[in-house]
Write a protein that holds these residues in place. Structure first.
Motif, mmCIF file in Angstrom:
data_model
loop_
_atom_site.group_PDB
_atom_site.id
_atom_site.type_symbol
_atom_site.label_atom_id
_atom_site.label_comp_id
_atom_site.label_asym_id
_atom_site.label_seq_id
_atom_site.Cartn_x
_atom_site.Cartn_y
_atom_site.Cartn_z
ATOM 1 N N TYR A 7 0.796 -1.341 0.089
ATOM 2 C CA TYR A 7 0.191 -0.150 -0.036
ATOM 3 C C TYR A 7 0.564 0.890 0.154
ATOM 4 O O TYR A 7 0.296 1.774 -0.410
ATOM 5 N N ALA A 8 2.054 1.101 0.649
ATOM 6 C CA ALA A 8 3.383 2.160 0.838
ATOM 7 C C ALA A 8 4.208 2.639 0.085
ATOM 8 O O ALA A 8 3.675 3.850 -1.222
ATOM 9 N N CYS A 9 3.806 1.841 -0.829
ATOM 10 C CA CYS A 9 4.787 2.176 -1.831
ATOM 11 C C CYS A 9 3.972 2.442 -3.116
ATOM 12 O O CYS A 9 4.969 3.272 -4.505
ATOM 13 N N GLY A 10 2.611 1.883 -3.286
ATOM 14 C CA GLY A 10 1.612 2.413 -4.419
ATOM 15 C C GLY A 10 1.395 3.681 -4.333
ATOM 16 O O GLY A 10 1.240 4.325 -5.088
ATOM 17 N N VAL A 45 1.699 9.718 10.121
ATOM 18 C CA VAL A 45 2.506 8.269 9.569
ATOM 19 C C VAL A 45 3.966 9.325 9.053
ATOM 20 O O VAL A 45 3.504 9.605 8.206
ATOM 21 N N LEU A 46 4.412 8.427 9.477
ATOM 22 C CA LEU A 46 5.897 8.684 8.824
ATOM 23 C C LEU A 46 6.926 7.816 7.788
ATOM 24 O O LEU A 46 6.471 6.383 8.982
ATOM 25 N N LEU A 47 6.980 7.497 6.273
ATOM 26 C CA LEU A 47 7.005 5.822 6.458
ATOM 27 C C LEU A 47 8.786 6.585 5.411
ATOM 28 O O LEU A 47 8.374 7.457 4.293
ATOM 29 N N PRO A 48 9.627 5.367 5.433
ATOM 30 C CA PRO A 48 10.535 5.250 4.581
ATOM 31 C C PRO A 48 9.846 6.017 2.848
ATOM 32 O O PRO A 48 9.234 5.080 2.516
#
Length: 151
Positions: A7-10, A45-48
């Motif tokens: 989901y995050a990469c999308g 939300v903090l995401l790489p």
């Protein structure tokens, strides 16, 4: 899981098309989004920006930037929401959300005792009528972005 199923990469692949709430701020290593499905305005939300499923997989540069982002976001949330502190939490265990992400959660003085500490997660995955509306999340995103650029 491949990055195509993440989901995050999308979202990262479509970064420039995302609404303000999903691209509050970022750098070469991290991006910041307003959490969805929450009843608590300002839950971030903090995401790489690359696919990582465990904290030990972070590069030294990503790790160095992580602490700075957590403090900068905590300060911005204090200034924008008036919270008295922030919670910083990382699990990355939910189905479909194994991509490492840190919850940066504003804890206001008015938050009821049952929602303090781990109880704050009762405010996540709420029914749609209880969720922070998209327009409010976008307004908060704009305010947080402006505050982060001032700092």
């Amino acid at each position: 899981m491949t990055t195509g199923e993440c989901y995050a990469c999308g979202k990262e692949a479509r970064f420039d098309e995302l609404p303000p709430r999903e691209r509050i701020a970022g750098d070469a290593y991290w991006r910041v989004a307003h959490c969805f499905g929450t009843a608590l305005p300002g839950w971030l939300v903090l995401l790489p920006r690359r696919h990582v499923t465990a904290v030990h997989q972070l590069t030294d540069a990503e790790a160095a930037a992580l602490g700075t982002w957590q403090v900068r976001l905590s300060r911005a949330l204090r200034d924008v929401t008036g919270c008295v502190k922030t919670y910083v939490v990382q699990f990355a265990e939910a189905e479909g959300f194994a991509h490492v992400h840190f919850h940066i959660v504003p804890r206001g003085a008015e938050l009821p005792p049952e929602h303090r500490g781990p109880g704050v997660f009762a405010l996540l995955r709420r029914p749609e009528p209880e969720q922070v509306p998209d327009d409010l999340a976008d307004d908060l995103a704009r305010s947080l972005r402006a505050r982060l650029h001032e700092a």
